[in-house]
Structure formats: structure tokens, C-alpha cells
Design a protein around this motif. Structure first.
Motif, mmCIF file in Angstrom:
data_model
loop_
_atom_site.group_PDB
_atom_site.id
_atom_site.type_symbol
_atom_site.label_atom_id
_atom_site.label_comp_id
_atom_site.label_asym_id
_atom_site.label_seq_id
_atom_site.Cartn_x
_atom_site.Cartn_y
_atom_site.Cartn_z
ATOM 1 N N GLN A 185 0.820 -1.202 0.000
ATOM 2 C CA GLN A 185 0.000 0.000 0.000
ATOM 3 C C GLN A 185 0.860 1.261 0.000
ATOM 4 O O GLN A 185 0.450 2.284 -0.537
ATOM 5 N N ARG A 186 2.023 1.200 0.609
ATOM 6 C CA ARG A 186 2.824 2.392 0.822
ATOM 7 C C ARG A 186 3.982 2.543 -0.166
ATOM 8 O O ARG A 186 4.871 3.337 0.055
ATOM 9 N N THR A 187 4.010 1.750 -1.221
ATOM 10 C CA THR A 187 5.071 1.898 -2.216
ATOM 11 C C THR A 187 4.985 3.291 -2.831
ATOM 12 O O THR A 187 3.948 3.675 -3.383
ATOM 13 N N THR A 188 6.059 4.056 -2.716
ATOM 14 C CA THR A 188 6.063 5.411 -3.243
ATOM 15 C C THR A 188 6.362 5.394 -4.742
ATOM 16 O O THR A 188 7.296 4.732 -5.193
ATOM 17 N N VAL A 189 5.551 6.114 -5.483
ATOM 18 C CA VAL A 189 5.686 6.205 -6.928
ATOM 19 C C VAL A 189 5.878 7.670 -7.291
ATOM 20 O O VAL A 189 5.207 8.550 -6.743
ATOM 21 N N THR A 190 6.800 7.936 -8.216
ATOM 22 C CA THR A 190 7.004 9.304 -8.706
ATOM 23 C C THR A 190 6.140 9.517 -9.941
ATOM 24 O O THR A 190 6.195 8.730 -10.893
ATOM 25 N N VAL A 191 5.321 10.555 -9.904
ATOM 26 C CA VAL A 191 4.428 10.853 -11.023
ATOM 27 C C VAL A 191 4.674 12.278 -11.503
ATOM 28 O O VAL A 191 5.249 13.101 -10.790
ATOM 29 N N ALA A 247 2.614 8.100 -14.344
ATOM 30 C CA ALA A 247 3.706 7.371 -13.676
ATOM 31 C C ALA A 247 4.577 6.623 -14.675
ATOM 32 O O ALA A 247 5.342 5.737 -14.291
ATOM 33 N N GLY A 248 4.460 6.979 -15.938
ATOM 34 C CA GLY A 248 5.183 6.257 -16.983
ATOM 35 C C GLY A 248 6.689 6.229 -16.801
ATOM 36 O O GLY A 248 7.355 5.272 -17.219
ATOM 37 N N ASP A 249 7.268 7.274 -16.163
ATOM 38 C CA ASP A 249 8.721 7.345 -15.990
ATOM 39 C C ASP A 249 9.182 6.838 -14.625
ATOM 40 O O ASP A 249 10.378 6.891 -14.322
ATOM 41 N N SER A 250 8.243 6.374 -13.797
ATOM 42 C CA SER A 250 8.606 5.976 -12.433
ATOM 43 C C SER A 250 9.259 4.596 -12.410
ATOM 44 O O SER A 250 8.811 3.681 -13.098
ATOM 45 N N PRO A 251 10.325 4.439 -11.605
ATOM 46 C CA PRO A 251 10.938 3.111 -11.453
ATOM 47 C C PRO A 251 9.957 2.106 -10.843
ATOM 48 O O PRO A 251 9.981 0.927 -11.179
ATOM 49 N N ALA A 252 9.098 2.594 -9.932
ATOM 50 C CA ALA A 252 8.091 1.722 -9.308
ATOM 51 C C ALA A 252 6.784 1.846 -10.087
ATOM 52 O O ALA A 252 6.349 2.953 -10.415
ATOM 53 N N PRO A 253 6.131 0.731 -10.411
ATOM 54 C CA PRO A 253 4.884 0.810 -11.170
ATOM 55 C C PRO A 253 3.739 1.358 -10.326
ATOM 56 O O PRO A 253 3.732 1.217 -9.105
ATOM 57 N N LEU A 254 2.790 1.991 -10.990
ATOM 58 C CA LEU A 254 1.585 2.484 -10.324
ATOM 59 C C LEU A 254 0.537 1.382 -10.400
ATOM 60 O O LEU A 254 0.029 1.067 -11.477
ATOM 61 N N GLU A 255 0.236 0.752 -9.281
ATOM 62 C CA GLU A 255 -0.717 -0.357 -9.257
ATOM 63 C C GLU A 255 -1.906 0.041 -8.394
ATOM 64 O O GLU A 255 -1.774 0.221 -7.185
ATOM 65 N N TYR A 256 -3.066 0.201 -9.031
ATOM 66 C CA TYR A 256 -4.260 0.565 -8.284
ATOM 67 C C TYR A 256 -5.480 -0.072 -8.926
ATOM 68 O O TYR A 256 -5.418 -0.606 -10.039
ATOM 69 N N GLU A 257 -6.593 -0.002 -8.207
ATOM 70 C CA GLU A 257 -7.874 -0.467 -8.713
ATOM 71 C C GLU A 257 -8.903 0.629 -8.521
ATOM 72 O O GLU A 257 -8.755 1.500 -7.640
ATOM 73 N N ALA A 258 -9.949 0.599 -9.348
ATOM 74 C CA ALA A 258 -11.040 1.560 -9.187
ATOM 75 C C ALA A 258 -11.578 1.455 -7.760
ATOM 76 O O ALA A 258 -11.854 0.358 -7.270
ATOM 77 N N GLY A 259 -11.711 2.593 -7.089
ATOM 78 C CA GLY A 259 -12.173 2.626 -5.700
ATOM 79 C C GLY A 259 -11.078 2.941 -4.710
ATOM 80 O O GLY A 259 -11.347 3.349 -3.578
ATOM 81 N N ASP A 260 -9.803 2.747 -5.117
ATOM 82 C CA ASP A 260 -8.689 3.071 -4.230
ATOM 83 C C ASP A 260 -8.545 4.583 -4.076
ATOM 84 O O ASP A 260 -9.134 5.374 -4.830
ATOM 85 N N VAL A 285 -0.493 4.496 -3.314
ATOM 86 C CA VAL A 285 -1.869 4.010 -3.408
ATOM 87 C C VAL A 285 -2.322 3.516 -2.036
ATOM 88 O O VAL A 285 -1.643 2.723 -1.388
ATOM 89 N N GLN A 286 -3.470 4.020 -1.586
ATOM 90 C CA GLN A 286 -4.107 3.531 -0.365
ATOM 91 C C GLN A 286 -5.257 2.618 -0.800
ATOM 92 O O GLN A 286 -6.256 3.087 -1.348
ATOM 93 N N ARG A 287 -5.097 1.342 -0.585
ATOM 94 C CA ARG A 287 -6.064 0.392 -1.108
ATOM 95 C C ARG A 287 -7.376 0.441 -0.325
ATOM 96 O O ARG A 287 -7.393 0.689 0.878
ATOM 97 N N ALA A 288 -8.469 0.200 -1.028
ATOM 98 C CA ALA A 288 -9.804 0.168 -0.420
ATOM 99 C C ALA A 288 -10.515 -1.085 -0.913
ATOM 100 O O ALA A 288 -11.417 -1.019 -1.747
#
Length: 376
Positions: free
Chosen positions: A5-11, A35-48, A216-219
Motif C-alpha cells: 500500500q505504501r510503495t512510493t511512486v514518482t508521477v 507514472a510512466g517514468d517511475s521506477p516503481a509501477p503504479l498499481e491501483y484499482e477503481a475505488g482506491d 496508493v491507499q487500497r480500499a
């Protein structure tokens, strides 16, 4: 929160669209972050929700330095950050806007001010809220000057926290981008000096391409139905509409054919109908089966989303009987409570339930994850 949940992504900020129109009482914007240039991927779902790590406004930092008289280069030791100049701490690490009990206690102890001490008495929350209205922390220190060390200020102010916003997009559209719907906070204090919300104006005033850190804060409880045949009812007045734009995008991308119904409300149709074009297109495409709106100030008697629910009570009860999932997003203090009350009334009026049976029915909907809320 879990590590995931707490993975930091640069956007990067790639979109900043004003949703409210000229003459509106609020400034509401849609922000798109890439987040296309971020080393860490942006992983989320609708509702987060998305957590934004803002910085404080440089003008406010300068005002704090002037009011406190502290040397901007004076070193301050922050636990997980190490030594930083005081000015840098004010800009990136300390919460220099919120009026907290800790700050009021600190200023009251240093100045002996009886008025501030009175505000801190148990049971005086109403008076404290009234005092804090249209004030920020720097206004307290301007009115009650205090001399203190950088370390003492850091302890009194506390750390700058991330801000969470409901996500207004689906990763099925473009997994590299995420969108938010934000009400931008700007006002004047009693002396006519401009004050700003930390994160909303951090986003609104940022130049295109500005980089920022997010997570991303997951919900997991707040998701559109997975069954393509399950109807969906959404109540999202104001910026509470945010996640439901993502929900509708998600259902369209998945080819779900179930009926979808949105209750949206704001003050004026002419200026505050956020996502009007998108919602009209969803309706024309058949994705949005019903769109009921409540613009409270467009007639003498104020009308809210819960009033529209009652008007459509028979149909709404029919949808619930057909297995619809019921979602609410927005203000927890009044709207969510009033919507909950309207839901119980509909169960009584159109379901023939007694008051205690209606309350039990609504509780069962919640227990079955068919009645879910994202309220704040």
C-alpha cells in the motif's frame, strides 16, 4: 498499511482541468498524473485512494520565518530525515497550516493567554472550531508572538502528513495514469490575507510536468461489482462523484451490461455540474441507466440527493430487490447520515418493513458488502 500500500511512486502532473465554471462558489479540478517514468509501477484499482505528499507554499514558509524570527539556516534534527535547515523543514516536513491542540497549548504556555487556554478546555470543541475558522497556524502566532527554538517549533507543529484523494479513473483505461477530483481550498483570513489548503493548491498551482511523490491507499471494500449482471447505485454529491467516474469507466472497459444509477448533487447546475459531458455521454451510451441530480440552490427550497432518493423510492427499492449494490461517497458529517436515513425510510415505505426491520435490513446490506461507503 501494508508495504504494498505504501510503495512510493514518482508521477508527473500532465492534466489540470477546471471542472467548476465561472461564477461557481468552489474551485473544483480534475488532475491527471502520469507514472510512466517511475521506477516503481503504479498499481491501483477503481475505488482506491491516492496519497499525495505535498510541500508547503514558499510564501507561507517566508511568513513563518518572519513571524518566528528564527534563522532559516538554523539546523533542525528530524528523526528519519537527519539535520535540515529550518526553512527546509518548514517547506517539506512540518505541518505549518493546521491549528492543533498541541500548537495552542504551546502558545498558551509561552504567552499565558487565557483565551487560548479556554479554547482547550474539555467540551469546548464548538468554540475551538469557531476560532479556527478562516485561520491557520501562522495567524495564531502572529496574534500571540512567541520566541522559540527550531526544535520547540517542530514539536509544537508536528509532521506534514500526506493527503488522500479518491481516485477518479480505472487502470483499464491507461494503467500508467491516475486521475483525481479535488476541491481546491482558498480563502482569506480576518485581515484579508490569502490562505490556501496545503495539498489542493500544491496540485492546482503546480506547473505542468511537476514531479511529485504518491502512494496508493487500497480500499478492498470499495469496488464496483465483479458480477457483470449486478446493478449499481451510486450516491456521490460534490467531489463525492470522484470514484464513480472510475467505477463507470471500469464497467465500460469490462463490457458489463448491468444497469447503473447515479445520484449527483451540488449547489448550481449552471456552474457546479462536474463531469456533465462525461455523464451525459455515459447516459447516451446506455452505460448510465439513470442520472438523478439535486442542485440545492437552484430553487427556493433546498433539494439534496437524499430527497431525490425518496422521490425515486419505489424504483430504488426495486433495484435493491434485484440485488443492486449501493455506494456512497462524500461528506460523513451530514450527507452520509442523511442518505442512510433515507435508505431506511425507503425500506419502510416501499418494502413494508417496520422501523427496526428496516434498520436490520440496512445493516444486512452492509454486512453483505452491498452497501459500502467512502466517507470523510
Amino acid at each position: 498499511p501494508t508495504r504494498r500500500q505504501r510503495t512510493t511512486v514518482t508521477v508527473r502532473l500532465t492534466g489540470n482541468r477546471l471542472l467548476s465554471l465561472p461564477g461557481a462558489g468552489k474551485e473544483v479540478r480534475r488532475f491527471t498524473l502520469d507514472a510512466g517514468d517511475s521506477p516503481a509501477p503504479l498499481e491501483y484499482e477503481a475505488g482506491d485512494a491516492l496519497g499525495i505528499r505535498p510541500t508547503n507554499c514558499p510564501d507561507l514558509v517566508a511568513e513563518w520565518l518572519a513571524v518566528t524570527g528564527v534563522d532559516p539556516t538554523a539546523a533542525l534534527t528530524l528523526g528519519d530525515t537527519g539535520d535540515v535547515p529550518f526553512a527546509e523543514a518548514l517547506h517539506r516536513h512540518l505541518d505549518i497550516t493546521r491549528i492543533t491542540p498541541a500548537l495552542l497549548r504551546f502558545v498558551a504556555e509561552r504567552t499565558g493567554d487565557r483565551g487560548l487556554r479556554k479554547l482547550l478546555r474539555p467540551g469546548n470543541a464548538g468554540e475551538l472550531d469557531q476560532y479556527s475558522w478562516c485561520r491557520q497556524a501562522v495567524d495564531v502566532v502572529t496574534e500571540h508572538p512567541v520566541r522559540a527554538t527550531p526544535g520547540e517549533w517542530a514539536e509544537a507543529l508536528g509532521r506534514l502528513r500526506p493527503r488522500l484523494y479518491s481516485i477518479s479513473s480505472s487502470p483499464l483505461g491507461d494503467p500508467r495514469t491516475v486521475s483525481l477530483t479535488v476541491s481546491v481550498v482558498r480563502y482569506e483570513n480576518a485581515g484579508g490575507r490569502g490562505r490556501k489548503g496545503v495539498c489542493s493548491t500544491f496540485l492546482a498551482d503546480a506547473a505542468p510536468g511537476t514531479e511529485m511523490s504518491v502512494f496508493v491507499q487500497r480500499a478492498p471494500h470499495f469496488r464496483p461489482p465483479t458480477d457483470p449482471a449486478t446493478p449499481m447505485v451510486m450516491v456521490g454529491p460534490g467531489t463525492g462523484v470522484a470514484p464513480f467516474i472510475g467505477f463507470l469507466d471500469e464497467r465500460r472497459a469490462r463490457g458489463h451490461r448491468a444497469p447503473n444509477w447515479l445520484f449527483f448533487g451540488e449547489q448550481h447546475r449552471a456552474t457546479d455540474f462536474y463531469y456533465r459531458d462525461e455523464l451525459t455521454a455515459f447516459r447516451d451510451q446506455g452505460l448510465l441507466t439513470r442520472l438523478d441530480t439535486a442542485f440545492s440552490r437552484d430553487q427556493r427550497a433546498k433539494v439534496y440527493v437524499q430527497d431525490r432518493m425518496r422521490e425515486q423510492g419505489s424504483r430504488l427499492w426495486s433495484w435493491l430487490r434485484d440485488g443492486a449494490h449501493f455506494y456512497v461517497c462524500g461528506d460523513a458529517s451530514r450527507m452520509a447520515r442523511d442518505v442512510d436515513g433515507a435508505l431506511r425510510e425507503i425500506a419502510q415505505t416501499h418494502g413494508g418493513l417496520q422501523r427496526d426491520e428496516a434498520a436490520a435490513y440496512v445493516r444486512r446490506l452492509a454486512a453483505d458488502r452491498r452497501y459500502v461507503r467512502d466517507v470523510y
